[in-house]
Design an enzyme around this catalytic site. Structure first.
Site, PDB file in Angstrom:
ATOM      1  N   SER A 110       0.852  -1.191   0.000  1.00 41.79           N
ATOM      2  CA  SER A 110       0.000   0.000   0.000  1.00 41.79           C
ATOM      3  C   SER A 110       0.884   1.236   0.000  1.00 41.79           C
ATOM      4  O   SER A 110       1.622   1.493   0.967  1.00 41.79           O
ATOM      5  CB  SER A 110      -0.893   0.021   1.247  1.00 41.79           C
ATOM      6  OG  SER A 110      -1.392   1.335   1.410  1.00 41.79           O
ATOM      7  N   HIS A 148      -0.932  -1.289  -4.381  1.00 44.61           N
ATOM      8  CA  HIS A 148      -2.228  -1.008  -3.741  1.00 44.61           C
ATOM      9  C   HIS A 148      -2.339   0.500  -3.540  1.00 44.61           C
ATOM     10  O   HIS A 148      -1.478   1.123  -2.919  1.00 44.61           O
ATOM     11  CB  HIS A 148      -2.340  -1.759  -2.420  1.00 44.61           C
ATOM     12  CG  HIS A 148      -3.686  -1.625  -1.761  1.00 44.61           C
ATOM     13  ND1 HIS A 148      -4.786  -2.355  -2.160  1.00 44.61           N
ATOM     14  CD2 HIS A 148      -4.110  -0.840  -0.751  1.00 44.61           C
ATOM     15  CE1 HIS A 148      -5.833  -2.023  -1.419  1.00 44.61           C
ATOM     16  NE2 HIS A 148      -5.445  -1.094  -0.553  1.00 44.61           N
ATOM     17  N   ASP A 176      -4.595   3.579  -2.255  1.00 40.53           N
ATOM     18  CA  ASP A 176      -5.694   3.932  -1.349  1.00 40.53           C
ATOM     19  C   ASP A 176      -6.215   5.339  -1.607  1.00 40.53           C
ATOM     20  O   ASP A 176      -5.487   6.320  -1.446  1.00 40.53           O
ATOM     21  CB  ASP A 176      -5.218   3.837   0.111  1.00 40.53           C
ATOM     22  CG  ASP A 176      -5.042   2.405   0.551  1.00 40.53           C
ATOM     23  OD1 ASP A 176      -6.001   1.623   0.422  1.00 40.53           O
ATOM     24  OD2 ASP A 176      -3.951   2.060   1.040  1.00 40.53           O
ATOM     25  N   MET A 198      -8.857   8.194  -0.541  1.00 41.19           N
ATOM     26  CA  MET A 198      -9.688   8.612   0.602  1.00 41.19           C
ATOM     27  C   MET A 198     -10.172  10.045   0.396  1.00 41.19           C
ATOM     28  O   MET A 198      -9.448  10.871  -0.172  1.00 41.19           O
ATOM     29  CB  MET A 198      -8.885   8.526   1.890  1.00 41.19           C
ATOM     30  CG  MET A 198      -8.277   7.153   2.125  1.00 41.19           C
ATOM     31  SD  MET A 198      -7.438   7.066   3.704  1.00 41.19           S
ATOM     32  CE  MET A 198      -6.704   5.436   3.610  1.00 41.19           C
ATOM     33  N   HIS A 250      -8.170   1.070  -4.385  1.00 44.64           N
ATOM     34  CA  HIS A 250      -9.126   0.845  -3.302  1.00 44.64           C
ATOM     35  C   HIS A 250      -9.827   2.167  -3.015  1.00 44.64           C
ATOM     36  O   HIS A 250      -9.227   3.066  -2.420  1.00 44.64           O
ATOM     37  CB  HIS A 250      -8.346   0.323  -2.080  1.00 44.64           C
ATOM     38  CG  HIS A 250      -9.162   0.156  -0.838  1.00 44.64           C
ATOM     39  ND1 HIS A 250      -8.603  -0.064   0.410  1.00 44.64           N
ATOM     40  CD2 HIS A 250     -10.499   0.161  -0.632  1.00 44.64           C
ATOM     41  CE1 HIS A 250      -9.550  -0.179   1.308  1.00 44.64           C
ATOM     42  NE2 HIS A 250     -10.716  -0.028   0.708  1.00 44.64           N
ATOM     43  N   MET A 274     -12.113   4.569  -1.162  1.00 45.40           N
ATOM     44  CA  MET A 274     -12.796   4.841   0.116  1.00 45.40           C
ATOM     45  C   MET A 274     -13.396   6.234   0.000  1.00 45.40           C
ATOM     46  O   MET A 274     -12.997   7.166   0.709  1.00 45.40           O
ATOM     47  CB  MET A 274     -11.792   4.742   1.273  1.00 45.40           C
ATOM     48  CG  MET A 274     -11.365   3.316   1.566  1.00 45.40           C
ATOM     49  SD  MET A 274      -9.801   3.216   2.485  1.00 45.40           S
ATOM     50  CE  MET A 274      -8.635   3.313   1.149  1.00 45.40           C
ATOM     51  N   MET A 283     -11.425  -5.876   4.910  1.00 45.26           N
ATOM     52  CA  MET A 283     -10.668  -4.941   5.742  1.00 45.26           C
ATOM     53  C   MET A 283     -10.414  -5.585   7.102  1.00 45.26           C
ATOM     54  O   MET A 283     -11.350  -6.045   7.763  1.00 45.26           O
ATOM     55  CB  MET A 283     -11.454  -3.638   5.957  1.00 45.26           C
ATOM     56  CG  MET A 283     -11.672  -2.792   4.709  1.00 45.26           C
ATOM     57  SD  MET A 283     -10.167  -2.363   3.824  1.00 45.26           S
ATOM     58  CE  MET A 283      -9.246  -1.472   5.081  1.00 45.26           C
ATOM     59  N   ASP A 307      -6.582  -6.490   3.938  1.00 44.54           N
ATOM     60  CA  ASP A 307      -5.979  -5.147   3.984  1.00 44.54           C
ATOM     61  C   ASP A 307      -6.063  -4.584   5.406  1.00 44.54           C
ATOM     62  O   ASP A 307      -7.148  -4.355   5.928  1.00 44.54           O
ATOM     63  CB  ASP A 307      -6.754  -4.251   3.003  1.00 44.54           C
ATOM     64  CG  ASP A 307      -6.169  -2.852   2.867  1.00 44.54           C
ATOM     65  OD1 ASP A 307      -5.097  -2.586   3.430  1.00 44.54           O
ATOM     66  OD2 ASP A 307      -6.800  -2.032   2.172  1.00 44.54           O
TER      67      ASP A 307
END
Ligand code: DX5
Ligand code: ZN
Length: 222
Positions: free
Chosen positions: A10, A35, A37, A39, A69, A71, A140, A178
């Protein structure tokens, strides 16, 4: 059937001032995927990176699969943008879209693989109804929002449950975990059914990325 193990660092824990180089270093050290992320300071209490950065990694020469991913909410507008920016896999949390089936279909229509993500306290219920529309299930093992949190142990029986559902479907679906994944819990996580490990702080917080990646795979130090 379980697929070969994938290690997905990540980049949330990477050095953002040297993101291209640090990402390449993790891949050169034996990682398989990146990975990524995303957000939004709305669905989760943190703000990170978007399609622009994904494209920048591609332009820098990163060719490994980029495992996005999301979010964020909503997701439908940003999915085509990430596909355009070079995402390989795009995963979404069911609670971030009003129409999960439609959003997952949109990911595939955009030419990416689709993933569904379950928070630690979210039951796997929706999985049954969209299993033919996904390539990846992401569990998660921390509450989403930050790197460096502690692994929540209830993720282990949940991995076993997800593994059973995937195996019963006879579809080619990866099972990714994750949050809080480290060399000392990787073996238990893999034994419970995971075939794809995300690790942020464990890899980027170490001096020797290759040693951590080997340890996550269960290989002995050289
Ligand atoms: C948390 C992110 C994770 C995080 C993992 O919301 O989805 O990918 O970066 O970091 P570690 O491995 O440090 O728990
Ligand atoms: Zn993540």
């Amino acid at each position: 059937m379980k697929q070969p193990l994938v290690i997905a660092p990540s980049i949330l824990s990477a050095d953002f001032a040297r993101l291209g180089q640090d990402t390449r270093a993790a891949l050169d050290a034996g990682a398989d995927w990146v990975h990524f992320d995303v957000m939004d300071n709305h669905y989760v209490p943190n703000l990170t990176i978007g399609p622009l950065v994904c494209k920048a990694l591609r332009d820098f020469g990163i060719t490994a699969p980029i495992d996005v991913h999301l979010m964020i909410e909503p997701v439908d507008r940003i999915i085509p943008e990430f596909a355009e920016a070079g995402a390989s896999i795009i995963s979404i949390h069911p609670e971030t879209t009003r129409h999960l089936d439609r959003s997952l279909s949109l990911i595939r229509e955009c030419g990416c693989q689709a993933g569904i993500v379950f928070n630690p306290a979210t039951p796997l219920e929706a999985l049954e109804w969209v299993i033919d529309k996904i390539d990846l299930v992401l569990l998660m093992s921390v509450n989403p929002g930050f790197g460096g949190q502690k692994f929540i142990p209830s993720a282990i029986p949940k991995l076993r449950q997800a593994r059973r559902i995937i195996d019963d479907s006879e579809l080619e679906i990866r099972l990714e975990i994750d949050g809080g994944v480290k060399p000392d819990n990787a073996a238990e996580i893999i034994a419970a059914g995971a075939d794809t490990l995300v690790a942020g702080s464990a890899i980027f917080g170490a001096q020797d990325y290759a040693a951590v990646i080997r340890a996550l795979r269960g290989e002995r130090p050289t």
